[in-house]
Structures are given as C-alpha cells and as structure tokens.
Design a protein around this motif. Structure first.
Motif, PDB file in Angstrom:
ATOM      1  N   ALA A 146       2.713  -3.020  10.590  1.00 35.82           N
ATOM      2  CA  ALA A 146       1.509  -2.540   9.908  1.00 35.82           C
ATOM      3  C   ALA A 146       1.679  -2.560   8.405  1.00 35.82           C
ATOM      4  O   ALA A 146       2.798  -2.538   7.889  1.00 35.82           O
ATOM      5  N   GLN A 147       0.531  -2.575   7.742  1.00 32.65           N
ATOM      6  CA  GLN A 147       0.444  -2.372   6.302  1.00 32.65           C
ATOM      7  C   GLN A 147      -0.586  -1.275   6.096  1.00 32.65           C
ATOM      8  O   GLN A 147      -1.730  -1.395   6.534  1.00 32.65           O
ATOM      9  N   VAL A 148      -0.167  -0.196   5.450  1.00 33.24           N
ATOM     10  CA  VAL A 148      -1.025   0.981   5.265  1.00 33.24           C
ATOM     11  C   VAL A 148      -1.036   1.340   3.791  1.00 33.24           C
ATOM     12  O   VAL A 148       0.014   1.328   3.137  1.00 33.24           O
ATOM     13  N   PHE A 149      -2.207   1.692   3.278  1.00 34.02           N
ATOM     14  CA  PHE A 149      -2.322   2.177   1.904  1.00 34.02           C
ATOM     15  C   PHE A 149      -2.740   3.640   1.954  1.00 34.02           C
ATOM     16  O   PHE A 149      -3.746   3.986   2.578  1.00 34.02           O
ATOM     17  N   ASN A 150      -1.948   4.511   1.318  1.00 36.13           N
ATOM     18  CA  ASN A 150      -2.266   5.938   1.263  1.00 36.13           C
ATOM     19  C   ASN A 150      -2.600   6.287  -0.188  1.00 36.13           C
ATOM     20  O   ASN A 150      -1.728   6.275  -1.057  1.00 36.13           O
ATOM     21  N   SER A 151      -3.876   6.606  -0.425  1.00 37.21           N
ATOM     22  CA  SER A 151      -4.338   6.903  -1.787  1.00 37.21           C
ATOM     23  C   SER A 151      -4.145   8.374  -2.160  1.00 37.21           C
ATOM     24  O   SER A 151      -4.468   8.759  -3.281  1.00 37.21           O
ATOM     25  N   MET A 152      -3.599   9.180  -1.255  1.00 37.59           N
ATOM     26  CA  MET A 152      -3.439  10.615  -1.509  1.00 37.59           C
ATOM     27  C   MET A 152      -2.042  10.987  -1.997  1.00 37.59           C
ATOM     28  O   MET A 152      -1.761  12.153  -2.253  1.00 37.59           O
ATOM     29  N   VAL A 153      -1.155   9.983  -2.093  1.00 34.57           N
ATOM     30  CA  VAL A 153       0.227  10.256  -2.482  1.00 34.57           C
ATOM     31  C   VAL A 153       0.667   9.306  -3.590  1.00 34.57           C
ATOM     32  O   VAL A 153       0.023   8.288  -3.850  1.00 34.57           O
ATOM     33  N   VAL A 154       1.784   9.659  -4.215  1.00 37.06           N
ATOM     34  CA  VAL A 154       2.478   8.782  -5.156  1.00 37.06           C
ATOM     35  C   VAL A 154       3.909   8.663  -4.667  1.00 37.06           C
ATOM     36  O   VAL A 154       4.358   9.438  -3.818  1.00 37.06           O
ATOM     37  N   LEU A 155       4.628   7.707  -5.214  1.00 41.09           N
ATOM     38  CA  LEU A 155       5.988   7.492  -4.720  1.00 41.09           C
ATOM     39  C   LEU A 155       6.980   8.500  -5.283  1.00 41.09           C
ATOM     40  O   LEU A 155       7.824   9.010  -4.571  1.00 41.09           O
ATOM     41  N   ASP A 156       6.869   8.820  -6.555  1.00 39.56           N
ATOM     42  CA  ASP A 156       7.921   9.602  -7.188  1.00 39.56           C
ATOM     43  C   ASP A 156       7.581  11.059  -7.418  1.00 39.56           C
ATOM     44  O   ASP A 156       6.648  11.595  -6.844  1.00 39.56           O
ATOM     45  N   ASN A 157       8.339  11.672  -8.293  1.00 33.07           N
ATOM     46  CA  ASN A 157       8.284  13.112  -8.529  1.00 33.07           C
ATOM     47  C   ASN A 157       6.939  13.586  -9.050  1.00 33.07           C
ATOM     48  O   ASN A 157       6.604  13.376 -10.205  1.00 33.07           O
ATOM     49  N   ALA A 158       6.207  14.221  -8.208  1.00 32.64           N
ATOM     50  CA  ALA A 158       4.923  14.839  -8.532  1.00 32.64           C
ATOM     51  C   ALA A 158       4.613  15.765  -7.368  1.00 32.64           C
ATOM     52  O   ALA A 158       5.289  15.736  -6.334  1.00 32.64           O
ATOM     53  N   GLU A 159       3.605  16.576  -7.506  1.00 33.38           N
ATOM     54  CA  GLU A 159       3.248  17.481  -6.415  1.00 33.38           C
ATOM     55  C   GLU A 159       2.961  16.702  -5.128  1.00 33.38           C
ATOM     56  O   GLU A 159       3.297  17.139  -4.038  1.00 33.38           O
ATOM     57  N   ASN A 160       2.366  15.531  -5.261  1.00 30.99           N
ATOM     58  CA  ASN A 160       2.044  14.710  -4.087  1.00 30.99           C
ATOM     59  C   ASN A 160       3.000  13.519  -3.942  1.00 30.99           C
ATOM     60  O   ASN A 160       2.672  12.527  -3.311  1.00 30.99           O
ATOM     61  N   GLY A 161       4.219  13.638  -4.483  1.00 36.00           N
ATOM     62  CA  GLY A 161       5.227  12.587  -4.381  1.00 36.00           C
ATOM     63  C   GLY A 161       5.909  12.577  -3.022  1.00 36.00           C
ATOM     64  O   GLY A 161       6.157  13.626  -2.433  1.00 36.00           O
ATOM     65  N   ILE A 162       6.235  11.377  -2.534  1.00 33.41           N
ATOM     66  CA  ILE A 162       6.804  11.273  -1.176  1.00 33.41           C
ATOM     67  C   ILE A 162       8.244  10.773  -1.126  1.00 33.41           C
ATOM     68  O   ILE A 162       8.823  10.728  -0.042  1.00 33.41           O
ATOM     69  N   ARG A 163       8.837  10.428  -2.254  1.00 28.29           N
ATOM     70  CA  ARG A 163      10.252  10.029  -2.211  1.00 28.29           C
ATOM     71  C   ARG A 163      11.057  11.258  -1.749  1.00 28.29           C
ATOM     72  O   ARG A 163      10.857  12.361  -2.229  1.00 28.29           O
ATOM     73  N   GLY A 164      11.928  11.069  -0.774  1.00 29.97           N
ATOM     74  CA  GLY A 164      12.708  12.175  -0.230  1.00 29.97           C
ATOM     75  C   GLY A 164      12.029  12.874   0.942  1.00 29.97           C
ATOM     76  O   GLY A 164      12.584  13.808   1.511  1.00 29.97           O
TER      77      GLY A 164
END
Length: 170
Positions: free
Chosen positions: A122-140
């Motif tokens: 699959a290829q999915v785009f999630n517009s509610m998150v970012v990759l790095d350090n932020a409240e909505n960051g998902i790294r980790g």
C-alpha cells in the motif's frame, strides 16, 4: 592537470558527508509479526502537508481488509501481542474514526487490503501527522496492522481486533 585532480578530489571529500547523512525527511519501520519475526517494511517520507507511507508486509490473512494505524508508543513486543505500542496516536484528543462526529485520531488511516498471497502492499498519505519532533510527530511511534477492518466508528479503536504486525518508525 595536477590542480584539477586535487580540486575534484577535494570537492568529492567535501560533498560526501552531505550525502552520507540520513535525511530528517525520511524514515524506515521494520514490521515484526506475532511470532517476533520480521515480516515487512515501511518507508516514510515527509511531505508538505503530511507523511507519505509506502508499506509491504507478508504473512497476513489473505484476501482480507485489515486496520492500519499509528500507535502512540514505539515499542513492538510480540511476546505481549504488541500491546506495548499503546493506544492509537491521538494528540488532539479526538474520537476514533473517519465517520465519528468528532474524529478522527491523527493515527487513524484507511483500511488496507491484503492480497491472496498474504501480502499487504500500500501507499498511504496521512495529512494529520508530520515525521519529526512536533506534537503530531510520528518518529519513534509505531505503525500497526490489525486482524480485522476498522469500522471507523467504535470507540476507542474501531474494533479492528488483534494486532498482527508492528513497526517502530526509526
């Protein structure tokens, strides 16, 4: 000629570290199945307004729709049914699901289809998150594949069932 060779060699030495550094705009996540063995990988790329996720995972129930979410904790312990990944990632404290009146969670993503070969691609785009350090960051944090499709309404997690594969976003 000697100066040209020296200039090219110096340019190569100066340029090499730039290209050798890992990008903060990309991440990888290796999926671990219920048995603790690696079953696939996701490549994540930061985009202007979200994160693009390319995923391929094997050893899943063939010919079924499965839930695909981001979970809050980057721990994938198969011995504990991947429960160590915690709940869905929900920094906005919203309801679960795309069909919920006050939803969705930032970690909610569309259900994915597993082919007859037991492989999810699959290829999915999630517009509610970012990759790095932020409240909505998902790294980790963790990506999770569930045994059933998400109903996009039930609280708190869409009744998506057992956690089949988990991957920490590195």
């Amino acid at each position: 000629m000697k100066n040209l060779v020296l200039t090219v060699a110096l340019a190569a030495c100066v340029a090499t570290p730039i290209f050798a550094q890992p990008s903060s705009q990309t991440a990888l996540a290796n999926f671990i199945g219920k048995d603790g063995k690696e079953t696939g990988r996701a490549a994540l790329t930061a985009a202007k307004n979200g994160v693009f996720i390319e995923v391929e995972v094997t050893d899943l129930p063939p010919g079924k729709w499965v839930g695909f979410h981001i979970h809050e904790t980057g721990k994938c312990d198969a011995a504990h049914g991947h429960g160590t990944a915690g709940n869905h990632f929900n920094p906005g404290k919203t309801e679960h699901g795309f069909l919920a009146a006050n939803g969705p969670h930032a970690g909610d993503m569309p259900n994915q289809y597993v082919g007859s070969d037991g492989v999810l691609r699959a290829q999915v785009f999630n517009s509610m998150v970012v990759l790095d350090n932020a409240e909505n960051g998902i790294r980790g944090r963790a990506l999770m594949i569930h045994a059933k499709s998400d109903d996009n309404r039930s609280q708190p997690s869409g009744d998506a069932g057992e956690r089949l594969a988990c991957a920490v976003v590195e």
